[in-house]
Design a protein around this motif. Structure first.
Motif, PDB file in Angstrom:
ATOM      1  N   MET A 162       0.811  -1.218   0.000  1.00  0.00           N
ATOM      2  CA  MET A 162       0.000   0.000   0.000  1.00  0.00           C
ATOM      3  C   MET A 162       0.845   1.269   0.000  1.00  0.00           C
ATOM      4  O   MET A 162       0.337   2.363  -0.278  1.00  0.00           O
ATOM      5  N   GLU A 163       2.143   1.141   0.311  1.00  0.00           N
ATOM      6  CA  GLU A 163       3.018   2.316   0.342  1.00  0.00           C
ATOM      7  C   GLU A 163       3.980   2.386  -0.839  1.00  0.00           C
ATOM      8  O   GLU A 163       4.643   3.410  -1.025  1.00  0.00           O
ATOM      9  N   CYS A 164       4.077   1.336  -1.646  1.00  0.00           N
ATOM     10  CA  CYS A 164       5.079   1.337  -2.710  1.00  0.00           C
ATOM     11  C   CYS A 164       4.692   2.312  -3.820  1.00  0.00           C
ATOM     12  O   CYS A 164       3.518   2.650  -4.000  1.00  0.00           O
ATOM     13  N   ASP A 165       5.716   2.766  -4.582  1.00  0.00           N
ATOM     14  CA  ASP A 165       5.430   3.668  -5.715  1.00  0.00           C
ATOM     15  C   ASP A 165       5.527   2.952  -7.057  1.00  0.00           C
ATOM     16  O   ASP A 165       5.036   3.465  -8.071  1.00  0.00           O
ATOM     17  N   VAL A 166       6.152   1.761  -7.083  1.00  0.00           N
ATOM     18  CA  VAL A 166       6.162   0.907  -8.273  1.00  0.00           C
ATOM     19  C   VAL A 166       5.925  -0.518  -7.816  1.00  0.00           C
ATOM     20  O   VAL A 166       6.621  -1.017  -6.931  1.00  0.00           O
ATOM     21  N   LEU A 167       4.944  -1.159  -8.408  1.00  0.00           N
ATOM     22  CA  LEU A 167       4.657  -2.562  -8.126  1.00  0.00           C
ATOM     23  C   LEU A 167       4.876  -3.345  -9.418  1.00  0.00           C
ATOM     24  O   LEU A 167       4.156  -3.158 -10.405  1.00  0.00           O
ATOM     25  N   PHE A 168       5.897  -4.194  -9.412  1.00  0.00           N
ATOM     26  CA  PHE A 168       6.282  -4.945 -10.604  1.00  0.00           C
ATOM     27  C   PHE A 168       5.784  -6.380 -10.457  1.00  0.00           C
ATOM     28  O   PHE A 168       6.371  -7.178  -9.743  1.00  0.00           O
ATOM     29  N   GLY A 169       4.674  -6.706 -11.101  1.00  0.00           N
ATOM     30  CA  GLY A 169       4.096  -8.035 -11.025  1.00  0.00           C
ATOM     31  C   GLY A 169       4.648  -8.948 -12.098  1.00  0.00           C
ATOM     32  O   GLY A 169       4.659  -8.596 -13.279  1.00  0.00           O
ATOM     33  N   ILE A 170       5.097 -10.140 -11.693  1.00  0.00           N
ATOM     34  CA  ILE A 170       5.669 -11.114 -12.629  1.00  0.00           C
ATOM     35  C   ILE A 170       4.937 -12.441 -12.462  1.00  0.00           C
ATOM     36  O   ILE A 170       4.990 -13.064 -11.401  1.00  0.00           O
ATOM     37  N   GLY A 171       4.240 -12.878 -13.515  1.00  0.00           N
ATOM     38  CA  GLY A 171       3.572 -14.173 -13.471  1.00  0.00           C
ATOM     39  C   GLY A 171       2.501 -14.265 -12.408  1.00  0.00           C
ATOM     40  O   GLY A 171       2.340 -15.300 -11.769  1.00  0.00           O
ATOM     41  N   VAL A 172       1.748 -13.173 -12.227  1.00  0.00           N
ATOM     42  CA  VAL A 172       0.681 -13.128 -11.231  1.00  0.00           C
ATOM     43  C   VAL A 172      -0.646 -12.811 -11.921  1.00  0.00           C
ATOM     44  O   VAL A 172      -0.670 -12.230 -13.003  1.00  0.00           O
ATOM     45  N   ARG A 173      -1.761 -13.166 -11.256  1.00  0.00           N
ATOM     46  CA  ARG A 173      -3.081 -12.909 -11.821  1.00  0.00           C
ATOM     47  C   ARG A 173      -3.772 -11.702 -11.187  1.00  0.00           C
ATOM     48  O   ARG A 173      -4.815 -11.281 -11.661  1.00  0.00           O
ATOM     49  N   PHE A 174      -3.215 -11.176 -10.110  1.00  0.00           N
ATOM     50  CA  PHE A 174      -3.862 -10.094  -9.364  1.00  0.00           C
ATOM     51  C   PHE A 174      -5.314 -10.473  -9.047  1.00  0.00           C
ATOM     52  O   PHE A 174      -6.245  -9.707  -9.274  1.00  0.00           O
ATOM     53  N   ASP A 175      -5.493 -11.676  -8.499  1.00  0.00           N
ATOM     54  CA  ASP A 175      -6.852 -12.125  -8.204  1.00  0.00           C
ATOM     55  C   ASP A 175      -7.350 -11.480  -6.906  1.00  0.00           C
ATOM     56  O   ASP A 175      -6.602 -10.804  -6.195  1.00  0.00           O
ATOM     57  N   ASP A 176      -8.623 -11.722  -6.607  1.00  0.00           N
ATOM     58  CA  ASP A 176      -9.267 -11.043  -5.483  1.00  0.00           C
ATOM     59  C   ASP A 176      -8.665 -11.401  -4.134  1.00  0.00           C
ATOM     60  O   ASP A 176      -8.742 -10.621  -3.183  1.00  0.00           O
ATOM     61  N   ARG A 177      -8.047 -12.580  -4.019  1.00  0.00           N
ATOM     62  CA  ARG A 177      -7.436 -12.971  -2.740  1.00  0.00           C
ATOM     63  C   ARG A 177      -6.175 -12.162  -2.452  1.00  0.00           C
ATOM     64  O   ARG A 177      -5.688 -12.139  -1.331  1.00  0.00           O
TER      65      ARG A 177
END
Length: 557
Positions: A267-282
Motif C-alpha cells: 500500500m506504500e510502494c510507488d512501483v509494483l512490478f508483477g511477474i507471473g501473477v493474476r492479481f486475483d481477489d485474494r
C-alpha cells in the motif's frame, strides 16, 4: 501388422519421456491399459479418479514435467472434473486421457457415456474427441505441446474404444505447428527498456511474484533482479518458494491472509512490478483501494491476464525467464536505504503474530518448528482451510517447487494425492502433507496407494473436529452462528493409518510436538501425526470483505 491406436498412444507417451501414469481402469479405457502392459511405463492405481488428476498435478509441480492420468468413460471421466479444474486454475501441465464408448454410440446415451469434452471445455486449455485413428499420434503429441508451452494447463483427450482398437499407420510427427497458437515468449524491447527506466527511477519499488515465475524457471534471475534493485519481494500463494523467505528482501505472502507488513508495504510502494501473477481477489483486497500510490508494471505470458483485474501502467507480454534475462543487462545496482529502513519499521510495527488460542497445541508454532527442523527445504503439500494459510505464513519456504497446494480453486482433498505424485517425482525428498480433519477425509483412501508403493510420506493433521475456516467466516460475517461445521463422527485417525500398516502418532501437549516430528522424520515410514487443536484458533491477519490490504483484522483486534 499395424499397431493399434492405443499402442500408438503409448509410443507417443514414451517419446515424450513419460515414466509413470496415474489412473483407474474401466471397460472403455481397457485398450489403453492392454497396450500399457507391454510398455516400461509405470502405472499408479489410485483409489479414486479425482486423486489421479491431483497426483498427476503434484507430480508435475514437483518435477516440472507434464503429469499424465487415465480414466474410463462416464463416471470415471466425471470424477476427474474437480481435479482438472484444480489444475486449470493453477496453470498445471497435465494430459488426461479418458476412454469413451465406440464412435457409433457417441450421442446415444449409451452405458457409461458422457460428453466429457463438452463438460471440460471451460476447464481445460484444450480438449479433443478423437474420431479418426490417423489423427491420434498428432493429437497426443499436440496435447503435450499445448500443456507445457505458453501458460501451462491441462489438456484432455477423449478416446473412443473403437478408435483405440483400430489399426494406426500414421507416424508420430517430428514437429508440432498449431495454427493460431503461438505463445509470446520474448517481451517487446521498447517495453523492456521502459520497464528498466521505471524500476531504476522508483523510490519504493516492490517486486510481486506468482506461480508464473516457478513455471518458467525464473527463480535465479528473480534473485539477481531483487538484489540488483534492492527491491523487496512479495509473493502470491502459488508463488511461495519462488524467492527464499530467509532472504533479507523477502516480504512473504501478500493478500487476504498475507503477512501484515507485506500488505502495508504494497500500500506504500510507488512501483509494483508483477511477474507471473493474476492479481486475483485474494491478493488485491478492494480493487479501488489496491496499491494507490503505485505505478503497476505487469509481465505475464498470458495476455488475457494483463489489465484483467487491476489497472496496468506498463504491460509486457512474455515469459518471465525470457523477459528477466533481457531486462537485467539494462539495470545497474541501486541503493535504497530509506525504503529498506521503512520496510524494517513496518516489520516491527506490524509483526506476524498468533493471537490467543484456546488449546495447548498451537498450530502456528507446530509449523514453525517443522520449518526449522527441515530448514524450509521439505516439499510441503496442503489441503485447503486454516492449515493451508498457517503453512503459507509460518513454514518459511526457501526453494521453488516446494509448496504444492490448490490455490485458485481451493480444493479440499488435494493435499494427500498431490503428495503421492510429488514423492514419486522426487523420491529422494522429504514430503510432508499439512492437512485438517475435514480435508483429509476427502482423500484418505489414497493411504492404500501410498502404502502399496512404499512411500514414506509424512502427514501433519490438525484435528479441531470442525470445518474451521468456514467456522471463521461464520464468526466474522454470520453473527457467530456455527451451522453445519462440526464433525461428530470423525474416525480415530491414528488407528485408521495403523490399519493400513502405517505409523500413527497423537499429540495433545506442546512438549510432545518436537519428539513427534523427530520420530516422523527418522522412521522411514508413512507416518501421520494427529495434533489436537482448539476450534477457537483463527487465521490472522484477515482482510475483511471490501477492505484495503492495510485494513486488516489482527489478533489484538
Amino acid at each position: 501388422m499395424a499397431r493399434t491406436g492405443a499402442q500408438a498412444v503409448i509410443e507417443v507417451l514414451l517419446e515424450e519421456g513419460v515414466e509413470l501414469i496415474f489412473g483407474y481402469p474401466g471397460g472403455a479405457v481397457l485398450p489403453l491399459y492392454h497396450a500399457l502392459a507391454d510398455s516400461p511405463i509405470k502405472h499408479i492405481l489410485v483409489r479414486h479418479e479425482q486423486s489421479a488428476v491431483h497426483a498427476a498435478s503434484g507430480y508435475a509441480r514437483a518435477s516440472g514435467k507434464v503429469g499424465v492420468c487415465f480414466a474410463t468413460s462416464g463416471p470415471g471421466a466425471t470424477n476427474l472434473v474437480t481435479g482438472i479444474a484444480t489444475a486449470y486454475m493453477d496453470s498445471i501441465p497435465v494430459v488426461i486421457i479418458t476412454g469413451q464408448v465406440p464412435t457409433s454410440m457417441v450421442g446415444t446415451d449409451a452405458f457409461q457415456e458422457v460428453d466429457v469434452t463438452g463438460i471440460t471445455m471451460p476447464i481445460t486449455k484444450h480438449n479433443y474427441l478423437v474420431k479418426n485413428v490417423s489423427d491420434l499420434p498428432r493429437v497426443v503429441k499436440e496435447a503435450f505441446y499445448i500443456a507445457r508451452t505458453g501458460r501451462p494447463g491441462p489438456v484432455l483427450i477423449d478416446l473412443p474404444r473403437d478408435v483405440a482398437l483400430s489399426p494406426c499407420e500414421a507416424p508420430i510427427p517430428s514437429k508440432i505447428e498449431i495454427r493460431g497458437y503461438k505463445p509470446t515468449y520474448r517481451g517487446h524491447p521498447g517495453q523492456i527498456r521502459a520497464l528498466a527506466d521505471l524500476l531504476l527511477k522508483a523510490e519504493r519499488p516492490i517486486i510481486f511474484v506468482g506461480g508464473g515465475v516457478i513455471a518458467s524457471g525464473a527463480e535465479e534471475l528473480l534473485l539477481k533482479l531483487a538484489e540488483t534493485l534492492q527491491a523487496p519481494v512479495a509473493t502470491t500463494l502459488p508463488g511461495l518458494g519462488a524467492f527464499p523467505e530467509d532472504h533479507p528482501l523477502s516480504l512473504g505472502m501478500v493478500g487476504l491472509h498475507g503477512k501484515p507488513y507485506a500488505n502495508h508495504a504494497v500500500m506504500e510502494c510507488d512501483v509494483l512490478f508483477g511477474i507471473g501473477v493474476r492479481f486475483d481477489d485474494r491478493v488485491t483486497g478492494a480493487l479501488d483501494k489496491f496499491a494507490p500510490q503505485a505505478k503497476i508494471a505487469h509481465v505475464d505470458i498470458d495476455p488475457a491476464e494483463i489489465g484483467k483485474n487491476v489497472r496496468v501502467d506498463l504491460p509486457l507480454v512474455g515469459d518471465a525467464r525470457t523477459v528477466l534475462a533481457d531486462l537485467l543487462p539494462l539495470l545497474k545496482p541501486v541503493k535504497r536505504e530509506a525504503w529498506l529502513k521503512r520496510i524494517k519499521e513496518l516489520q516491527e510495527e506490524f509483526p506476524l503474530t498468533y493471537g490467543r488460542g484456546g488449546g495447548d497445541v498451537r498450530p502456528q508454532w507446530v509449523i514453525q518448528r517443522l520449518g526449522e527442523m527441515t530448514r524450509g527445504r521439505a516439499i510441503i503439500t496442503t489441503d485447503v482451510g486454516q492449515h493451508q494459510m498457517w503453512a503459507a505464513l509460518y513454514y518459511g519456504f526457501t526453494r521453488p517447487r516446494s509448496f504444492i497446494s490448490s490455490c485458485g480453486l481451493g480444493t479440499m482433498g488435494y493435499g494427500f494425492p498431490a503428495a503421492i505424485g510429488a514423492k514419486l517425482a522426487r523420491p529422494e525428498e522429504m514430503v510432508w502433507v499439512i492437512t485438517g480433519d475435514g480435508s483429509f477425509q476427502m482423500g484418505m483412501a489414497e493411504l492404500g496407494t501410498a502404502m502399496e508403493h512404499n512411500l514414506p510420506i509424512k502427514i501433519l493433521l490438525f484435528n479441531n473436529q470442525s470445518l474451521a475456516m468456514v467456522r471463521q467466516l461464520q464468526h466474522f460475517y454470520y453473527e457467530g452462528k456455527y451451522t453445519a461445521v462440526h464433525f461428530h463422527g470423525n474416525p480415530d485417525f491414528v488407528r485408521l493409518v495403523e490399519a493400513y500398516g502405517a505409523v500413527g502418532l497423537r499429540v495433545t501437549r506442546q512438549e510432545e510436538v518436537i519428539p513427534a516430528l523427530q520420530e516422523a522424520m527418522q522412521n522411514g515410514r508413512l507416518t501421520l501425526i494427529e495434533f489436537l487443536i482448539s476450534e477457537e484458533e483463527m487465521v490472522y491477519p484477515m482482510v475483511p470483505a471490501g477492505a484495503a490490504l492495510n485494513e486488516m483484522i489482527l489478533p489484538e483486534d
